[in-house]
Design a protein around this motif. Structure first.
Motif, PDB file in Angstrom:
ATOM      1  N   ARG A  77       0.840  -1.194   0.000  1.00 28.93           N
ATOM      2  CA  ARG A  77       0.000   0.000   0.000  1.00 28.93           C
ATOM      3  C   ARG A  77       0.875   1.244   0.000  1.00 28.93           C
ATOM      4  NH1 ARG A  77      -1.932   3.195   4.063  1.00 28.93           N
ATOM      5  NH2 ARG A  77      -3.906   4.260   3.662  1.00 28.93           N
ATOM      6  N   VAL A  78       0.520   2.202  -0.845  1.00 29.52           N
ATOM      7  CA  VAL A  78       1.268   3.455  -0.917  1.00 29.52           C
ATOM      8  C   VAL A  78       0.728   4.397   0.151  1.00 29.52           C
ATOM      9  CG1 VAL A  78       1.887   5.426  -2.353  1.00 29.52           C
ATOM     10  CG2 VAL A  78       1.667   3.153  -3.373  1.00 29.52           C
ATOM     11  N   GLY A  79       1.575   4.758   1.092  1.00 29.02           N
ATOM     12  CA  GLY A  79       1.153   5.613   2.187  1.00 29.02           C
ATOM     13  C   GLY A  79       1.914   6.921   2.220  1.00 29.02           C
ATOM     14  N   MET A  80       1.703   7.655   3.284  1.00 34.96           N
ATOM     15  CA  MET A  80       2.273   8.992   3.425  1.00 34.96           C
ATOM     16  C   MET A  80       3.805   8.975   3.388  1.00 34.96           C
ATOM     17  SD  MET A  80       1.641  11.557   6.641  1.00 34.96           S
ATOM     18  CE  MET A  80       2.880  12.759   7.096  1.00 34.96           C
ATOM     19  N   MET A  81       4.429   8.057   4.138  1.00 33.85           N
ATOM     20  CA  MET A  81       5.892   8.015   4.196  1.00 33.85           C
ATOM     21  C   MET A  81       6.491   7.570   2.869  1.00 33.85           C
ATOM     22  SD  MET A  81       6.782   9.261   6.991  1.00 33.85           S
ATOM     23  CE  MET A  81       8.536   8.950   6.756  1.00 33.85           C
ATOM     24  N   THR A  82       5.813   6.663   2.156  1.00 38.27           N
ATOM     25  CA  THR A  82       6.290   6.214   0.843  1.00 38.27           C
ATOM     26  C   THR A  82       6.377   7.389  -0.122  1.00 38.27           C
ATOM     27  OG1 THR A  82       5.178   4.104   1.224  1.00 38.27           O
ATOM     28  CG2 THR A  82       5.900   4.566  -1.026  1.00 38.27           C
ATOM     29  N   VAL A  83       5.305   8.194  -0.161  1.00 37.51           N
ATOM     30  CA  VAL A  83       5.273   9.354  -1.054  1.00 37.51           C
ATOM     31  C   VAL A  83       6.321  10.381  -0.638  1.00 37.51           C
ATOM     32  CG1 VAL A  83       3.866  11.298  -1.836  1.00 37.51           C
ATOM     33  CG2 VAL A  83       2.862   9.026  -1.669  1.00 37.51           C
ATOM     34  N   LEU A  84       6.425  10.622   0.662  1.00 39.49           N
ATOM     35  CA  LEU A  84       7.384  11.613   1.160  1.00 39.49           C
ATOM     36  C   LEU A  84       8.816  11.239   0.776  1.00 39.49           C
ATOM     37  CD1 LEU A  84       7.194  13.459   4.510  1.00 39.49           C
ATOM     38  CD2 LEU A  84       9.371  12.483   3.851  1.00 39.49           C
ATOM     39  N   LEU A  85       9.191   9.969   0.998  1.00 39.01           N
ATOM     40  CA  LEU A  85      10.547   9.517   0.665  1.00 39.01           C
ATOM     41  C   LEU A  85      10.783   9.533  -0.843  1.00 39.01           C
ATOM     42  CD1 LEU A  85      10.870   6.550   3.193  1.00 39.01           C
ATOM     43  CD2 LEU A  85      12.013   8.772   3.318  1.00 39.01           C
ATOM     44  N   SER A  86       9.744   9.215  -1.624  1.00 33.48           N
ATOM     45  CA  SER A  86       9.862   9.245  -3.075  1.00 33.48           C
ATOM     46  C   SER A  86      10.137  10.666  -3.577  1.00 33.48           C
ATOM     47  CB  SER A  86       8.577   8.706  -3.712  1.00 33.48           C
ATOM     48  OG  SER A  86       8.599   8.880  -5.104  1.00 33.48           O
ATOM     49  N   VAL A  87       9.439  11.646  -3.003  1.00 30.22           N
ATOM     50  CA  VAL A  87       9.659  13.047  -3.391  1.00 30.22           C
ATOM     51  C   VAL A  87      11.079  13.474  -3.056  1.00 30.22           C
ATOM     52  CG1 VAL A  87       8.989  15.443  -2.945  1.00 30.22           C
ATOM     53  CG2 VAL A  87       7.225  13.691  -3.196  1.00 30.22           C
ATOM     54  N   VAL A  88      11.555  13.119  -1.855  1.00 28.78           N
ATOM     55  CA  VAL A  88      12.915  13.497  -1.436  1.00 28.78           C
ATOM     56  C   VAL A  88      13.955  12.848  -2.343  1.00 28.78           C
ATOM     57  CG1 VAL A  88      14.619  13.317   0.426  1.00 28.78           C
ATOM     58  CG2 VAL A  88      12.244  13.917   0.959  1.00 28.78           C
ATOM     59  N   ARG A  89      13.721  11.573  -2.728  1.00 26.70           N
ATOM     60  CA  ARG A  89      14.671  10.857  -3.597  1.00 26.70           C
ATOM     61  C   ARG A  89      14.739  11.462  -4.993  1.00 26.70           C
ATOM     62  NH1 ARG A  89      12.986   6.011  -1.347  1.00 26.70           N
ATOM     63  NH2 ARG A  89      11.431   5.817  -2.999  1.00 26.70           N
ATOM     64  N   THR A  90      13.583  11.758  -5.568  1.00 29.87           N
ATOM     65  CA  THR A  90      13.539  12.194  -6.971  1.00 29.87           C
ATOM     66  C   THR A  90      13.639  13.711  -7.149  1.00 29.87           C
ATOM     67  OG1 THR A  90      11.113  12.188  -6.905  1.00 29.87           O
ATOM     68  CG2 THR A  90      12.204  10.183  -7.676  1.00 29.87           C
ATOM     69  N   GLU A  91      13.190  14.468  -6.142  1.00 29.58           N
ATOM     70  CA  GLU A  91      13.163  15.931  -6.291  1.00 29.58           C
ATOM     71  C   GLU A  91      13.960  16.647  -5.206  1.00 29.58           C
ATOM     72  OE1 GLU A  91       9.070  17.304  -7.036  1.00 29.58           O
ATOM     73  OE2 GLU A  91       8.524  15.198  -7.290  1.00 29.58           O
ATOM     74  N   ARG A  92      14.665  15.875  -4.392  1.00 31.94           N
ATOM     75  CA  ARG A  92      15.469  16.400  -3.278  1.00 31.94           C
ATOM     76  C   ARG A  92      14.568  17.010  -2.189  1.00 31.94           C
ATOM     77  NH1 ARG A  92      21.149  18.608  -5.781  1.00 31.94           N
ATOM     78  NH2 ARG A  92      21.536  16.796  -7.102  1.00 31.94           N
ATOM     79  N   LEU A  93      15.203  17.423  -1.104  1.00 31.03           N
ATOM     80  CA  LEU A  93      14.445  17.895   0.062  1.00 31.03           C
ATOM     81  C   LEU A  93      13.583  19.110  -0.281  1.00 31.03           C
ATOM     82  CD1 LEU A  93      13.994  17.402   3.096  1.00 31.03           C
ATOM     83  CD2 LEU A  93      15.835  19.023   3.544  1.00 31.03           C
ATOM     84  N   LEU A  94      14.138  20.023  -1.087  1.00 29.90           N
ATOM     85  CA  LEU A  94      13.376  21.224  -1.434  1.00 29.90           C
ATOM     86  C   LEU A  94      12.154  20.903  -2.282  1.00 29.90           C
ATOM     87  CD1 LEU A  94      16.138  23.913  -2.145  1.00 29.90           C
ATOM     88  CD2 LEU A  94      14.572  23.777  -0.203  1.00 29.90           C
ATOM     89  N   GLY A  95      12.122  19.681  -2.874  1.00 30.64           N
ATOM     90  CA  GLY A  95      10.944  19.262  -3.632  1.00 30.64           C
ATOM     91  C   GLY A  95       9.688  19.214  -2.786  1.00 30.64           C
ATOM     92  N   LEU A  96       9.858  19.052  -1.468  1.00 31.01           N
ATOM     93  CA  LEU A  96       8.709  19.035  -0.559  1.00 31.01           C
ATOM     94  C   LEU A  96       8.028  20.397  -0.474  1.00 31.01           C
ATOM     95  CD1 LEU A  96      10.190  16.867   2.337  1.00 31.01           C
ATOM     96  CD2 LEU A  96       8.388  16.186   0.736  1.00 31.01           C
TER      97      LEU A  96
END
Length: 272
Positions: free
Chosen positions: A37-56
């Protein structure tokens, strides 16, 4: 000014939660049966991996463009209505519902075009560079009416949220001992009242938020079609996608905005 300043502080702090909520709600149903299941932490870590911390903080510029004037309009409308109708009285539950709902209706309609742009920035499907460029692009390719896509689900989400929030917030504050309001711990007490009110209001209005996000990201969808699509693709639980990050963000933002607003109003000698 008090409302706009409080909106600035809360937006900057809690923008990552809004981005994660939008990504969760706009996930395509391509997950294979049996996969995790795709949850909040999965999406958060995916954004940080692909778009870096500022991607948030992607979409923070349209969020500022929306909340700085939007929260200012909301609080000034709320203050004006309260001064006009309940100048000498503490509003009861029903008047608090009407005050909160009325103020949010005015702010929501005026700021909807920027809300549409903010949602598109956050979902990751559009390559907009700036808020003004995004507004021009939408007007040229889809027409000005697209800037008001999702008006009904936005109002169905925001007006009840604000009405319920103001009712719970004002009533829990009224239940506090009078000495608490005059003590140094008053801001903490107000913040705690805001947290309780925010959790209840967020959960009640979550389905409307999911529908609003789908309509604004896919402007060809009408509200009824979006509801059908969400239910067909994800079932009833689809209407509660992104509930955790949204509840955290809306609750913390509203509690912080009201606390900062009331402290600033008290500091300059105005009755909030």
């Amino acid at each position: 000014m008090c409302g706009s300043f409080s909106g600035t502080c809360s937006t900057l702090l809690f923008q990552p939660l809004d981005l994660v909520k939008t990504r969760l709600q706009t996930l395509q149903s391509t997950v294979q049966p049996g996969s995790g299941r795709v949850g909040m932490m999965t999406v958060l870590l995916s954004v940080v991996r692909t778009e870096r911390l500022l991607g948030l903080w992607k979409g923070v510029s349209p969020s500022f463009a929306r909340t700085i004037p939007g929260v200012g309009i909301y609080f000034s409308t709320y203050y004006s209505l309260k001064q006009h109708f309940y100048q000498d009285d503490r509003p009861g539950p029903l008047p608090a519902v009407l005050l909160g709902g009325g103020a949010r209706t005015v702010a929501g309609v005026l700021m909807l075009p920027v809300t549409v742009i903010k949602t598109r920035f956050e979902c990751g499907r559009y390559s907009y560079v700036s808020v003004s460029g995004a507004l021009r692009s939408v007007c040229q390719t889809e027409g000005p009416a697209a800037l008001y896509s999702g008006l009904m689900p936005t109002l169905l989400r925001d007006v009840p949220f604000s009405a319920i929030y103001v009712m719970f917030y004002s009533q829990t504050k009224a239940a506090l001992p009078s000495e608490v309001g005059a003590s140094p711990s008053a801001p903490l007490a107000n913040f705690s009242c805001g947290i309780l009110a925010g959790v209840l209001a967020s959960l009640i209005t979550q389905p409307a938020d999911v529908v609003k996000t789908h309509v604004q990201v896919n402007p060809q969808l009408r509200t009824a079609e979006a509801i059908r699509y969400i239910y067909t693709e994800h079932g009833a639980q689809g209407f509660f996608r992104g509930a955790l990050p949204r509840s955290l963000r809306r609750t913390m933002m509203a509690a912080m905005a009201w606390t900062v607003y009331e402290q600033m109003m008290a500091h300059i000698g105005l009755k909030s």
